[in-house]
Design an enzyme around this catalytic site. Sequence first.
Site, PDB file in Angstrom:
ATOM      1  N   ARG A  67      -0.294  69.532 -22.988  1.00 47.42           N
ATOM      2  CA  ARG A  67      -1.636  69.408 -22.393  1.00 47.42           C
ATOM      3  C   ARG A  67      -2.091  67.955 -22.321  1.00 47.42           C
ATOM      4  O   ARG A  67      -2.952  67.598 -21.514  1.00 47.42           O
ATOM      5  CB  ARG A  67      -2.645  70.247 -23.189  1.00 47.42           C
ATOM      6  CG  ARG A  67      -3.897  70.559 -22.368  1.00 47.42           C
ATOM      7  CD  ARG A  67      -4.828  71.511 -23.088  1.00 47.42           C
ATOM      8  NE  ARG A  67      -5.203  71.005 -24.384  1.00 47.42           N
ATOM      9  CZ  ARG A  67      -5.202  71.739 -25.494  1.00 47.42           C
ATOM     10  NH1 ARG A  67      -4.846  73.001 -25.463  1.00 47.42           N
ATOM     11  NH2 ARG A  67      -5.572  71.202 -26.628  1.00 47.42           N
ATOM     12  N   TYR A 120     -21.445  62.918  -3.214  1.00 45.39           N
ATOM     13  CA  TYR A 120     -20.672  64.071  -2.732  1.00 45.39           C
ATOM     14  C   TYR A 120     -21.433  65.364  -3.071  1.00 45.39           C
ATOM     15  O   TYR A 120     -21.865  65.550  -4.217  1.00 45.39           O
ATOM     16  CB  TYR A 120     -19.311  64.009  -3.430  1.00 45.39           C
ATOM     17  CG  TYR A 120     -18.367  65.131  -3.156  1.00 45.39           C
ATOM     18  CD1 TYR A 120     -17.887  65.378  -1.875  1.00 45.39           C
ATOM     19  CD2 TYR A 120     -17.903  65.936  -4.199  1.00 45.39           C
ATOM     20  CE1 TYR A 120     -16.980  66.409  -1.642  1.00 45.39           C
ATOM     21  CE2 TYR A 120     -16.996  66.957  -3.977  1.00 45.39           C
ATOM     22  CZ  TYR A 120     -16.543  67.193  -2.694  1.00 45.39           C
ATOM     23  OH  TYR A 120     -15.648  68.201  -2.470  1.00 45.39           O
ATOM     24  N   ASP A 192     -17.890  57.051  -7.919  1.00 49.29           N
ATOM     25  CA  ASP A 192     -16.924  57.816  -7.125  1.00 49.29           C
ATOM     26  C   ASP A 192     -16.403  56.848  -6.065  1.00 49.29           C
ATOM     27  O   ASP A 192     -17.106  56.506  -5.115  1.00 49.29           O
ATOM     28  CB  ASP A 192     -17.614  59.032  -6.492  1.00 49.29           C
ATOM     29  CG  ASP A 192     -16.630  59.929  -5.742  1.00 49.29           C
ATOM     30  OD1 ASP A 192     -15.622  59.408  -5.225  1.00 49.29           O
ATOM     31  OD2 ASP A 192     -16.891  61.144  -5.648  1.00 49.29           O
ATOM     32  N   LYS A 217      -7.416  62.946  -1.668  1.00 50.64           N
ATOM     33  CA  LYS A 217      -7.642  62.303  -0.379  1.00 50.64           C
ATOM     34  C   LYS A 217      -6.530  61.288  -0.098  1.00 50.64           C
ATOM     35  O   LYS A 217      -5.413  61.667   0.171  1.00 50.64           O
ATOM     36  CB  LYS A 217      -9.043  61.678  -0.363  1.00 50.64           C
ATOM     37  CG  LYS A 217     -10.143  62.666  -0.807  1.00 50.64           C
ATOM     38  CD  LYS A 217     -10.370  63.781   0.184  1.00 50.64           C
ATOM     39  CE  LYS A 217     -11.219  64.933  -0.338  1.00 50.64           C
ATOM     40  NZ  LYS A 217     -12.538  64.604  -0.857  1.00 50.64           N
TER      41      LYS A 217
END
Length: 398
Positions: A67, A120, A192, A217
């Site tokens: 993990r 966003y 961001d 993206k």
Amino acid sequence: MNNAIPFHLLERTNGADTHLVHTGRTPSVHGGLVNTPVCRGSTILSSTLEEWESRKTPENPMASYGRFGNATTRAFETAIAEMEGGYASIVFPSGLAACTHTLLALVKPGDHVLITDSAYGPTRTFARNVLQRLGIEVEFFDPLIGGGIAALMRPATRVVFVESPGSMTFEVQDIPAIAEQAKRHGALVVMDNTWASPIYFKPFEHGVDISIQAATKYIVGHSDALLGVATATREAWELLRAGAHDFGQTAGPDDLFLALRGIRSLSVRLRQHQANGIVLAEHIAAHRAVHRVLHPALPGSDGHALWRRDFLGASGLFGVVLKPMPRPQLSRFFARLELFGIGLSWGGFESLVLPVDTPQRATRAPDLPGPLLRVHAGLENASDLVRDFCGALDAAAA
Ligand SMILES: *Cc1c(COP(=O)(O)O)cnc(C)c1O
């Protein structure tokens, strides 16, 4: 077409081409393989008690369990941290998860969080739904506020969340001025940075503490994986790392491998996205059906001076505000497009156009006399894109 491309800006990123080819891979530790392989695994075995004990120390959690990642994860995180210019990075299963878990890592009940009004949409929804429910006060600020943000700072202000240019409306923020005030008041600046990617905006040179990429993206770049990553300064890293690990987020090795592959061509792709976006935006701006184009790299556009001061280039994503257009004409426009897909996300090799609902804003209503479109210029030939888009506008306006 040539004189539309700001080549002097491209030159400022020249070092990136070489760096992207070599970052995040060590052939000598993987049998000479050029690429870091896809490492799968949950359990990591130790051969002695001493090795096990050395691995499970808090300073070295990465070595004890899948993990916390493996060689594929580390290769990607190292590459991103270097590209962003930060201290270290941590992966998340999506860009939104990177935004939400970064915020959750930093706040407690009673804190006040300032978020750009142009964030966003899903980040905004998370702040309103989840942060408020947890007793954190959320306030949206005008993306053009700059140093004026000083007036909104309170003793309880913990985070200033910026995104530049803004989602859907493309306002360029004065990040250094905002960061200066945040610092003065003891708040962390989270950005961001997806639009510019780490190639065209260097967040840590402008006062940001934690930078987020929706790697889905441009970094992945081929519309075939979802991934997020957050990068911190040395000072903010422990907060981010601990806060993120507490939530147990991981990312799968196949998606990380695709993102590493994307990195190799990132600067080359971005040059084409940038050039196509600027050429397309200029032609669209001159069309009789168009009210305004929202693209900070166009001279004379809102935010152009700040973009030129702080950014090293422009990506292929921009907005188009049409003049009032009845619904049947808008349908005709979309029906006529051959090269542009209609769909969410962006940053892949393919061009997209999306009809956008009026964005929610708390501070100033966007100037939208007609429909708003979000355009992503892909890697196709620029003349083909111009012909397709403007042809569809002709058909709609006829
Ligand atoms: C797409 C996007 C995100 C979210 O990324 P996902 O991987 O789709 O969750 C976050 N911020 C911005 C600016 C985006 O465009």
